[in-house]
Write an enzyme that holds these catalytic residues in place. Structure first.
Site, PDB file in Angstrom:
ATOM      1  N   HIS A 106     -20.185   0.924  27.822  1.00 17.65           N
ATOM      2  CA  HIS A 106     -21.059   1.478  26.790  1.00 17.65           C
ATOM      3  C   HIS A 106     -22.251   0.547  26.599  1.00 17.65           C
ATOM      4  O   HIS A 106     -22.069  -0.662  26.418  1.00 17.65           O
ATOM      5  CB  HIS A 106     -20.289   1.630  25.474  1.00 17.65           C
ATOM      6  N   ASP A 142     -16.158   6.091  20.876  1.00 20.69           N
ATOM      7  CA  ASP A 142     -16.419   4.658  21.082  1.00 20.69           C
ATOM      8  C   ASP A 142     -15.609   3.802  20.115  1.00 20.69           C
ATOM      9  O   ASP A 142     -16.107   2.834  19.538  1.00 20.69           O
ATOM     10  CB  ASP A 142     -17.910   4.348  20.910  1.00 20.69           C
ATOM     11  N   CYS A 673      21.450 -45.678   4.121  1.00 15.98           N
ATOM     12  CA  CYS A 673      20.693 -45.251   2.945  1.00 15.98           C
ATOM     13  C   CYS A 673      21.519 -45.248   1.672  1.00 15.98           C
ATOM     14  O   CYS A 673      20.988 -45.448   0.578  1.00 15.98           O
ATOM     15  CB  CYS A 673      20.081 -43.869   3.187  1.00 15.98           C
TER      16      CYS A 673
END
Length: 889
Positions: A106, A142, A673
């Site tokens: 196009h 389109d 920890c």
């Protein structure tokens, strides 16, 4: 590729010539009728070549397709329609008929100008830019998806004619099929045509279509075998990752799959493979499955009288929807055989298809070989094989720029090997891989029970390699081998097995709606995975911390990017290898050794990460939490510092209190920890307790962690050792009594003596700050002053763990209730379990590891009124487990 060309004019003629030049077969040209006895240029060119030409004055009457016209069109057998500058109204029966659809040229930058006279409107509107668009045809004007666009400057004196001749005509012809472009343009073209109709080129005399394109860093792909492609700026390369193509800018793109004209699809990496792999012999059960699938093929290919081993699925007329059906039919008969559509394309004969299915059912399918550049060491009476590169998207790769660092053996201070040092770009690659695996990959679509099966398989592989993992852990972190085998590795295996069992049990609930009208409304909650989770773990339990956080994430269906501690990366990288061999899809697990300031910070800041789990210091945890909030308000779970109090009453079991009290401090060299950071001992047993402890300390064997008789190995790294020495010096300076230890052991490596301090006052540095080492801090409290010792025990910013030793059950329950900590141990210590949630209070963080309440999901409330409403909230658990052993009144 068989192409039908529908159009007219010189432009249509040039497109026709270019398609022929590139080797495509034009099976028919459809153009406008002759005018004044002269054929359209497109018709003239096609007739000269003997191509069938059709000159329909119209395709439709009153909006309906003309059956005779459509029938003539369908008879030519086109696989793709190309419509260059077509001015006729083509019916959808023609547009949609080819298996690859229709593409249109196009003369406009859609969607700026649609419909007729687009070039005219470009000038009428005074546009500064013009151009053209190649797009898929649909039933609008389109409006189809755009494949390709090119623009040009509109000059002040341009006319329709000048724009057309200067740019639209020549560039339009070239733009449709030109492969001599930049790598990015080639990538865009290939991905724009994936999956239909596919971008194709001639390769070694046959038409090959490219699928699965990605732009790549040229330096990150291994050297492979060259492959010449006509028209390309340089030879392509077949690598283990795929087909590497180069643009005219010398940049690269990678194509994953190739499809040939006969419909056969292969992994691009296998282009030069002989394909002579031996066929597997089927069991009776597998033969039964094969016959079931033969029946399925027969029902799909109903035009074929009998399905032979050589029957080709696509040559027999199957289309894309048939592929979907076949994949679903396999799932119905073998739920653990997870096929992708590409598997059918790559195994299109019945024999190949059955062989592929059987290999998948056996877990022997031809996955891309995992290539590992091992560092091998003969140690601990075994050969240990250690990966040392980053693990991203299922592959071991070098860091950007090949950057590395040395990981050190704390036993003797020597380098074990060079490890890849991750950079910011590596983090971004890993996160992108994890995101794709979650959103697009097999993992995100997998049935929870199948996900659990893979995690069980991973746990089994870890168990098979447990001695190797424990050896690597001992070598890299200094953990005593026997402890590493039982706890570091053993609990990691238990964790993955535990969470594998939760995969298909992550459930929501139903909730009554009192105020809703009418009365028959329903609210239910469900749990959904968060997405990409980042994990940053410490160096004291390298594998176990990985397992605690990763297993829950995977069970919930998340993907993971994990940064191990820079000083202990090796078990994480070995885990990555085992995860890949267990069959976890690419991108689900990614491992990035590197610095916290660089890798950790990027993980905190990254917008595609939605949860970050961190174990480490409170200071860094605060910084991470701030970064996570500022970046994208990502969810955070933090396990931070600790100064856990242990209260020992005079009515305790002394033998047990001494044994467990020592374990509370010296377990894992004090690098723990939840270690008891301060022991409060009732004054009437204090001296006896200290004497017993010192006697036991003197019996401890300090030495090589691989020696089975060793009790106490080296500290993790030199910087930590130096801090412990400084910590003890401060304690002495402040007036605490050093009973034993307090200094480095005079031998190679990072060994520190087990240490005992007494007469520690509440205000002292060592009474307040965590040592994270084998240092026992002892303080007295007066008999009967329970509330006062509780006040002293709680006078800390931390609240991770705590403990109490007493035979009085009432006292035990009272003290455990009043201690401000996430876990309270009663007459025991260090007894963690995968089924019990673990986490802290106050500045020890929030969120839980382990147990069924681990937060790795979103809670989603689905409220069904006249229309659905969706709300989300993350469940937060504040449960504090109580540990009680042999507490008697």
């Amino acid at each position: 590729m068989k192409i039908a060309l529908i159009g007219q004019s010189l432009f249509g003629q040039e497109v026709y010539k270019e398609l022929r030049k590139e080797g495509y077969t034009i099976v028919g040209v459809f153009t406008i009728p002759d005018k004044d006895g002269r054929a359209d240029p497109l018709a003239t060119e096609a007739e000269k070549d003997g191509v069938a030409v059709f000159k329909f004055p119209r395709w439709r009457v009153k909006g309906q397709a003309i059956p005779e016209v459509v029938a003539q069109y369908k008879a030519i057998g086109a696989e793709l329609n190309v419509l260059p500058f077509c001015s006729q109204f083509i019916p959808m029966e023609v547009i949609d008929h080819p298996k690859h659809g229709s593409i249109i040229y196009h003369p406009s930058l859609l969607p700026r100008h649609r419909g007729a006279s687009a070039i005219n409107w470009t000038l009428i509107h005074g546009d500064k830019k013009g151009g053209f668009t190649v797009f898929w045809a649909d039933d609008g004007l389109d409006t189809g998806p755009i494949l390709l666009q090119r623009d040009c400057d509109v000059e002040p004196n341009d006319t329709v004619n000048t724009i057309y001749k200067r740019f639209l005509f020549p560039e339009g012809v070239k733009g449709t099929i030109d492969w001599n472009q930049s790598a990015e343009a080639l990538h865009n073209w290939i991905r724009g045509n994936d999956k239909v109709p596919g971008a194709w080129a001639e390769v070694e005399g046959q038409k090959v279509t490219f699928y699965g394109s990605t732009l790549v860093d040229n330096g990150s792909i291994a050297i492979g075998q060259p492959l010449q492609i006509p028209g390309a700026s340089r030879a392509a390369t077949v690598t283990r990752a795929g087909l590497l193509l180069y643009g005219n800018d010398s940049k690269a793109l990678l194509v994953k799959n190739l499809q040939f004209e006969d419909g056969k699809m292969i992994a691009a990496a296998q282009y030069f493979a002989s394909g002579s792999s031996a066929a597997v012999e089927l069991t009776e059960e597998e033969k039964s499955f094969a016959e079931q699938m033969r029946t399925v093929w027969q029902s799909i290919l109903n035009n074929v009288s009998q399905i032979e081993d050589s029957t080709d699925f696509f040559k027999s007329g199957a289309a894309s929807m048939d592929v979907v059906r076949l994949v679903e039919e396999v799932k119905l008969r073998a739920s653990n055989c997870q096929l992708q559509n590409e598997d059918v394309y790559m195994n299109c004969t019945f024999q190949d298809f059955i062989q592929m299915c059987v290999r998948k059912l056996r877990g022997e399918d031809d996955e891309e070989e995992l290539l590992v550049d091992y560092v091998e060491k003969n140690i601990n009476n075994m050969s240990v094989k250690m990966p040392h590169q980053l693990f991203i998207n299922g592959e071991f790769v070098d860091a950007e720029g090949g950057k590395t660092y040395k990981t050190i053996n704390p036993t003797d201070g020597t380098a074990i090997c060079d490890v890849s040092l991750a950079q910011i770009s590596d983090v971004d690659r890993a996160v992108a891989a994890a995101k794709e695996a979650f959103e697009e990959g097999e993992w995100g679509k997998m049935n929870p029970r199948d996900r659990g099966r893979l995690i069980y398989k991973l746990a089994d592989l870890m168990e098979q390699h447990q001695e190797e993992l424990a050896t690597i852990e001992a070598m890299d972190s200094g953990a005593v081998y026997t402890l590493a085998l039982k706890t570091h590795v053993g609990m990691s295996i238990q964790t993955f097995r535990y969470f594998a069992g939760w995969c298909d049990k992550i459930q929501g609930s139903t909730i009554p709606i009192n105020q809703a009208r009418p009365n028959r409304n329903l609210t239910f909650t469900k749990k959904e995975p968060i997405g990409v989770c980042a994990i940053v773990i410490p160096w004291n339990y390298p594998l176990m911390m990985l397992a605690w956080k990763t297993a829950a994430c995977l069970a919930a269906g998340n993907t993971v990017v994990l940064k191990p501690a820079q000083v202990t990366p090796l078990t994480a990288l070995k885990f990555a290898e085992l995860a890949a061999r267990a069959g976890l899809p690419k991108g689900v697990v990614n491992i990035l050794p590197g610095s916290g300031a660089l890798v950790g910070q990027r993980l905190s800041d990254h917008p595609d990460i939605h949860k970050l789990a961190f174990t480490g210091s409170t200071e860094i945890g605060k910084h991470i939490m701030k970064s996570c909030a500022v970046s994208n308000v990502k969810k955070v779970s933090l396990e931070l510092g600790g100064k856990s109090p242990l209260i020992i009453f005079s009515d305790c079991d002394m033998d047990k209190a001494v044994r467990m009290g020592m374990s509370s401090v010296f377990f894992n060299k004090g690098e723990n920890c939840i270690a008891a950071g301060r022991l409060f001992v009732e004054d009437n047993i204090h001296d006896h307790f200290v004497k017993r402890v010192v006697e036991e300390v003197k019996k401890m064997k300090i030495g090589d962690p691989l020696d089975r008789a060793t009790d106490h190995g080296p500290q993790n790294h030199k910087a930590h050792l130096d801090k412990l020495v400084e910590y003890c010096q401060i304690g002495i300076k402040e007036g605490a009594t050093l009973v034993c230890g307090g200094k480095q052991v005079q031998r190679p490596g990072f060994f520190f003596e087990p240490t005992v301090f007494t007469d520690v006052q509440d205000h002292m540095y060592i009474a307040v700050e965590e040592s994270f080492g084998p240092i026992m801090i002892l303080s007295k409290f007066k008999s009967g002053e329970v509330d006062n010792v509780l006040r002293r025990a709680n006078a800390t910013e931390f609240g991770l763990a705590s403990g109490v030793f007493t035979r009085d059950i009432s006292k035990a329950l009272y003290v455990s209730e009043k201690l401000n900590a996430g876990t309270v141990f009663v007459n025991t210590y260090n007894k963690t379990d995968v089924a019990s949630p673990f986490g802290g209070f106050k500045q020890s963080g929030f969120g839980k590891d382990l147990g069924k309440k681990t937060c790795c999901c979103y809670y989603v409330a689905v409220v069904l009124y006249s229309c659905p409403v969706k709300e989300m909230a993350l469940h937060k658990d504040t449960f504090r487990p109580l540990r009680v052993e042999q507490a008697t009144s």
